[in-house]
Motif scaffolding. Structure first.
Motif, PDB file in Angstrom:
ATOM      1  N   ASP A  46     -10.331  56.749  36.063  1.00 16.48           N
ATOM      2  CA  ASP A  46      -9.628  55.506  35.746  1.00 16.48           C
ATOM      3  C   ASP A  46     -10.141  54.341  36.575  1.00 16.48           C
ATOM      4  N   GLY A  99     -11.829  51.326  34.767  1.00 19.05           N
ATOM      5  CA  GLY A  99     -11.023  50.112  34.806  1.00 19.05           C
ATOM      6  C   GLY A  99     -11.639  48.992  35.618  1.00 19.05           C
ATOM      7  N   PRO A 152      -4.454  51.702  35.228  1.00 22.47           N
ATOM      8  CA  PRO A 152      -3.203  52.179  34.633  1.00 22.47           C
ATOM      9  C   PRO A 152      -2.099  52.263  35.686  1.00 22.47           C
TER      10      PRO A 152
END
Length: 323
Positions: free
Chosen positions: A22, A26, A35
């Motif tokens: 992530d 990201g 997230p």
């Protein structure tokens, strides 16, 4: 009766791998995002519990009002034999439903699912002690990945409370609801809590409190990345930003860089540049209208919806049946 040993479908290495992926995806995206699930280490969970007690943060109180008023009706309508809670945390509001279902008779099993094994051990032990006739079976898992691991059989009622569904983008919500329906049998029930669309002057302060607790909660994701991935974020160099997006009817939480900087993340062999004023989105929290949620549930294969709200119409609780 003591709680059963936890059923583990998510190991520490799975969480570590998920964080790495992530963060890599990201922070190299344009615009940058992360997230919201990575807020919730031990400190983040403490901060969130503090948020739920703040005067500006209405969702927890409003949902509790609904559940306190409607738990007996929910118990009668569902006659559940197995109660399953997704993202259970401390399961405190769930006790309103446990009380109503055990008073009615017939409830045999409680199954909380959460990503945190330590949190589950504590909560399942407390529930097992307080409800001695109840089988308590904790599952360590991710509700976006492990719905197929939910126990089968019995008349099931699944709880997804706290407005957590609002953290999913529309395509993610559709996938979650379809997965939820696939995991259930016809006649099983889903009880879902949703924050409702209302005047932004009520919504925005819930995410931007005067005491600054939510700002610290937001910056905590940077501390998690520093600790877990060896990064050198300076959390104090980021300002907490909250925006109401009227088009999508959701809140966005962001972190704005106060100065140009380059952040090193050694565990990913990654260096990330931030321009002064550049923003990193850390959370979306969608607000719902009754008819929109009904359409999403119907598309996923749920019907027989009963909708309740608190007297101020701030928060909704919907009971739907798998068809």
């Amino acid at each position: 009766m003591s709680a059963e040993p936890l059923e583990i479908h998510l190991e520490e290495q799975d969480l570590a791998r998920g964080l790495r992926e992530d963060v890599r995806v990201g922070l190299t995206a344009e615009p940058k995002w992360l997230p919201p699930k990575w807020f919730y280490d031990a400190r983040g969970s403490e901060l969130f519990e503090e948020i739920t007690r703040l005067p500006e943060y209405y969702p927890t109180r409003a949902e509790r009002v609904v559940l306190a008023a409607r738990a007996p009706a929910i118990a009668e309508l569902t006659a559940a034999k197995t109660l399953i809670e997704l993202g259970s945390g401390s399961s405190e509001k769930t006790r309103l439903l446990l009380d109503a279902l055990t008073d009615r008779g017939g409830l045999g099993t409680f199954v909380p699912l959460d990503v945190s094994a330590s949190a589950l051990r504590g909560s399942t032990a407390r529930i097992a002690s307080d409800y001695p006739g109840l089988r308590v079976r904790g599952i360590v898992g991710d509700f976006t990945r492990h719905l197929d691991r939910l126990p089968a059989g019995g008349r099931r009622l699944v709880l997804f409370l706290g407005g957590t569904i609002g953290n999913l983008l529309p395509a993610e919500r559709a996938a979650f609801l379809a997965g939820m329906r696939a995991a259930l049998e016809s006649g099983d029930w889903l009880l879902i809590g949703t924050d409702l669309v209302k005047d932004p002057s009520i919504i925005v302060p819930a995410y931007d409190d005067a005491a600054g607790v939510t700002a610290e909660f937001n910056r905590n994701v940077l501390r998690v990345i520093n600790r877990e991935l060896g990064a050198d974020f300076d959390p104090s160099a980021f300002t907490h930003v909250v925006r109401w997006d009227a088009t999508h009817e959701w809140i966005e939480m962001r972190l704005r860089a106060d100065r140009p900087m380059r952040v090193r993340i050694p565990d990913l062999d990654l260096e990330v540049a931030f321009a002064e004023g550049e923003e990193l989105r850390t959370e979306v929290s969608a607000k719902f209208r009754r008819e929109g949620l009904a359409a999403e549930l119907s598309a996923a294969g749920f019907a027989g919806r009963t909708f309740w709200t608190d007297p101020d119409e701030l928060f909704g609780v919907t009971l739907a049946r798998a068809v």
